[in-house]
Design a protein around this motif. Sequence first.
Motif, mmCIF file in Angstrom:
data_model
loop_
_atom_site.group_PDB
_atom_site.id
_atom_site.type_symbol
_atom_site.label_atom_id
_atom_site.label_comp_id
_atom_site.label_asym_id
_atom_site.label_seq_id
_atom_site.Cartn_x
_atom_site.Cartn_y
_atom_site.Cartn_z
ATOM 1 N N VAL A 63 -78.158 26.916 -22.142
ATOM 2 C CA VAL A 63 -77.254 27.995 -22.560
ATOM 3 C C VAL A 63 -76.295 28.336 -21.423
ATOM 4 O O VAL A 63 -75.090 28.496 -21.647
ATOM 5 C CB VAL A 63 -78.057 29.235 -23.026
ATOM 6 N N LEU A 64 -76.811 28.429 -20.203
ATOM 7 C CA LEU A 64 -75.935 28.711 -19.057
ATOM 8 C C LEU A 64 -74.889 27.609 -18.884
ATOM 9 O O LEU A 64 -73.718 27.899 -18.599
ATOM 10 C CB LEU A 64 -76.766 28.866 -17.777
ATOM 11 N N SER A 65 -75.290 26.356 -19.080
ATOM 12 C CA SER A 65 -74.340 25.242 -18.984
ATOM 13 C C SER A 65 -73.279 25.338 -20.077
ATOM 14 O O SER A 65 -72.102 25.077 -19.830
ATOM 15 C CB SER A 65 -75.074 23.900 -19.099
ATOM 16 N N ALA A 66 -73.693 25.729 -21.277
ATOM 17 C CA ALA A 66 -72.737 25.877 -22.380
ATOM 18 C C ALA A 66 -71.744 26.998 -22.085
ATOM 19 O O ALA A 66 -70.541 26.850 -22.343
ATOM 20 C CB ALA A 66 -73.475 26.144 -23.691
ATOM 21 N N LEU A 67 -72.225 28.100 -21.539
ATOM 22 C CA LEU A 67 -71.318 29.190 -21.168
ATOM 23 C C LEU A 67 -70.330 28.732 -20.093
ATOM 24 O O LEU A 67 -69.147 29.089 -20.133
ATOM 25 C CB LEU A 67 -72.111 30.409 -20.684
ATOM 26 N N LYS A 68 -70.795 27.912 -19.154
ATOM 27 C CA LYS A 68 -69.910 27.383 -18.112
ATOM 28 C C LYS A 68 -68.854 26.467 -18.736
ATOM 29 O O LYS A 68 -67.670 26.547 -18.389
ATOM 30 C CB LYS A 68 -70.725 26.628 -17.069
ATOM 31 N N ARG A 69 -69.271 25.600 -19.669
ATOM 32 C CA ARG A 69 -68.303 24.716 -20.339
ATOM 33 C C ARG A 69 -67.294 25.535 -21.134
ATOM 34 O O ARG A 69 -66.111 25.193 -21.180
ATOM 35 C CB ARG A 69 -69.028 23.727 -21.263
ATOM 36 N N LEU A 70 -67.741 26.640 -21.704
ATOM 37 C CA LEU A 70 -66.852 27.524 -22.450
ATOM 38 C C LEU A 70 -65.785 28.091 -21.517
ATOM 39 O O LEU A 70 -64.592 28.094 -21.846
ATOM 40 C CB LEU A 70 -67.672 28.639 -23.095
ATOM 41 N N GLU A 71 -66.208 28.536 -20.340
ATOM 42 C CA GLU A 71 -65.268 29.069 -19.343
ATOM 43 C C GLU A 71 -64.290 28.006 -18.850
ATOM 44 O O GLU A 71 -63.125 28.299 -18.604
ATOM 45 C CB GLU A 71 -66.032 29.669 -18.150
ATOM 46 N N GLU A 72 -64.773 26.778 -18.715
ATOM 47 C CA GLU A 72 -63.936 25.686 -18.203
ATOM 48 C C GLU A 72 -63.029 25.075 -19.270
ATOM 49 O O GLU A 72 -62.166 24.262 -18.968
ATOM 50 C CB GLU A 72 -64.828 24.579 -17.623
ATOM 51 N N GLY A 73 -63.278 25.441 -20.531
ATOM 52 C CA GLY A 73 -62.469 24.906 -21.617
ATOM 53 C C GLY A 73 -62.950 23.573 -22.169
ATOM 54 O O GLY A 73 -62.246 22.932 -22.949
ATOM 55 N N SER A 74 -64.150 23.153 -21.799
ATOM 56 C CA SER A 74 -64.665 21.873 -22.291
ATOM 57 C C SER A 74 -65.785 22.058 -23.324
ATOM 58 O O SER A 74 -66.380 21.076 -23.762
ATOM 59 C CB SER A 74 -65.177 21.027 -21.121
ATOM 60 N N TYR A 75 -66.040 23.294 -23.734
ATOM 61 C CA TYR A 75 -67.085 23.559 -24.728
ATOM 62 C C TYR A 75 -66.739 22.858 -26.035
ATOM 63 O O TYR A 75 -65.591 22.866 -26.481
ATOM 64 C CB TYR A 75 -67.222 25.061 -24.974
ATOM 65 N N GLY A 76 -67.743 22.227 -26.638
ATOM 66 C CA GLY A 76 -67.536 21.562 -27.913
ATOM 67 C C GLY A 76 -67.211 20.084 -27.781
ATOM 68 O O GLY A 76 -67.092 19.385 -28.778
ATOM 69 N N ARG A 77 -67.069 19.587 -26.561
ATOM 70 C CA ARG A 77 -66.840 18.156 -26.324
ATOM 71 C C ARG A 77 -68.134 17.536 -25.826
ATOM 72 O O ARG A 77 -68.825 18.093 -24.989
ATOM 73 C CB ARG A 77 -65.759 17.935 -25.275
ATOM 74 N N CYS A 78 -68.437 16.348 -26.344
ATOM 75 C CA CYS A 78 -69.636 15.619 -25.941
ATOM 76 C C CYS A 78 -69.514 15.216 -24.472
ATOM 77 O O CYS A 78 -68.476 14.690 -24.049
ATOM 78 C CB CYS A 78 -69.805 14.380 -26.823
ATOM 79 N N LEU A 79 -70.565 15.455 -23.703
ATOM 80 C CA LEU A 79 -70.561 15.093 -22.283
ATOM 81 C C LEU A 79 -70.518 13.585 -22.064
ATOM 82 O O LEU A 79 -70.037 13.118 -21.039
ATOM 83 C CB LEU A 79 -71.804 15.653 -21.580
ATOM 84 N N ASP A 80 -71.023 12.820 -23.032
ATOM 85 C CA ASP A 80 -71.097 11.372 -22.856
ATOM 86 C C ASP A 80 -69.855 10.645 -23.368
ATOM 87 O O ASP A 80 -69.250 9.862 -22.644
ATOM 88 C CB ASP A 80 -72.343 10.811 -23.542
ATOM 89 N N CYS A 81 -69.471 10.891 -24.625
ATOM 90 C CA CYS A 81 -68.370 10.129 -25.220
ATOM 91 C C CYS A 81 -67.044 10.879 -25.214
ATOM 92 O O CYS A 81 -65.989 10.269 -25.405
ATOM 93 C CB CYS A 81 -68.714 9.681 -26.640
ATOM 94 N N GLY A 82 -67.066 12.187 -25.012
ATOM 95 C CA GLY A 82 -65.845 12.980 -24.955
ATOM 96 C C GLY A 82 -65.302 13.420 -26.309
ATOM 97 O O GLY A 82 -64.334 14.174 -26.358
ATOM 98 N N ARG A 83 -65.922 12.953 -27.395
ATOM 99 C CA ARG A 83 -65.458 13.378 -28.721
ATOM 100 C C ARG A 83 -65.926 14.804 -28.984
ATOM 101 O O ARG A 83 -66.847 15.308 -28.342
ATOM 102 C CB ARG A 83 -66.000 12.443 -29.800
ATOM 103 N N MET A 84 -65.323 15.416 -29.987
ATOM 104 C CA MET A 84 -65.710 16.769 -30.373
ATOM 105 C C MET A 84 -67.109 16.746 -31.001
ATOM 106 O O MET A 84 -67.413 15.861 -31.790
ATOM 107 C CB MET A 84 -64.707 17.366 -31.364
ATOM 108 N N VAL A 85 -67.929 17.695 -30.618
ATOM 109 C CA VAL A 85 -69.246 17.861 -31.226
ATOM 110 C C VAL A 85 -68.993 18.494 -32.591
ATOM 111 O O VAL A 85 -68.236 19.466 -32.692
ATOM 112 C CB VAL A 85 -70.148 18.760 -30.357
ATOM 113 N N PRO A 86 -69.595 17.953 -33.660
ATOM 114 C CA PRO A 86 -69.349 18.506 -34.993
ATOM 115 C C PRO A 86 -69.666 20.000 -35.077
ATOM 116 O O PRO A 86 -70.618 20.492 -34.471
ATOM 117 C CB PRO A 86 -70.299 17.705 -35.896
ATOM 118 N N GLU A 87 -68.842 20.691 -35.852
ATOM 119 C CA GLU A 87 -68.978 22.140 -36.031
ATOM 120 C C GLU A 87 -70.391 22.524 -36.487
ATOM 121 O O GLU A 87 -70.971 23.483 -35.990
ATOM 122 C CB GLU A 87 -67.951 22.611 -37.071
ATOM 123 N N GLY A 88 -70.954 21.758 -37.414
ATOM 124 C CA GLY A 88 -72.288 22.059 -37.920
ATOM 125 C C GLY A 88 -73.343 21.991 -36.830
ATOM 126 O O GLY A 88 -74.292 22.781 -36.827
#
Length: 110
Positions: A63-88
């Motif tokens: 959760v802390l990592s997700a909050l950090k990604r949210l702050e950095e603007g990378s939330y919702g992108r896969c760490l491995d492939c870079g594609r968007m993580v599905p909304e569901g």
Amino acid sequence: MDDATARMRLQTMLGDLERSIAVLRGDPVAVRERSAADAGSDLTDADRTRAMLDVATRQRNAVLSALKRLEEGSYGRCLDCGRMVPEGRLEARPEASRCVQCQAKRERRR
């Protein structure tokens, strides 16, 4: 999921996890004389508590990592492939850092 909703859900999860961790780390009850069977039961309870604490701590870190990604603007992108993580997936697991395919690959490697 929009950033405000994601942030609110993640912060709620973080608060819940921190309360759970605090309870699991609580002071032990007063020591009293116990039979050998009770001592074995305590060990099992201690092992169970340790396992729950480990899971809660890992989830808190996610959760802390997700909050950090949210702050950095990378939330919702896969760490491995870079594609968007599905909304569901983000609806079900707001702390998710990988798309389903990349997460499955990671789990198979373990």
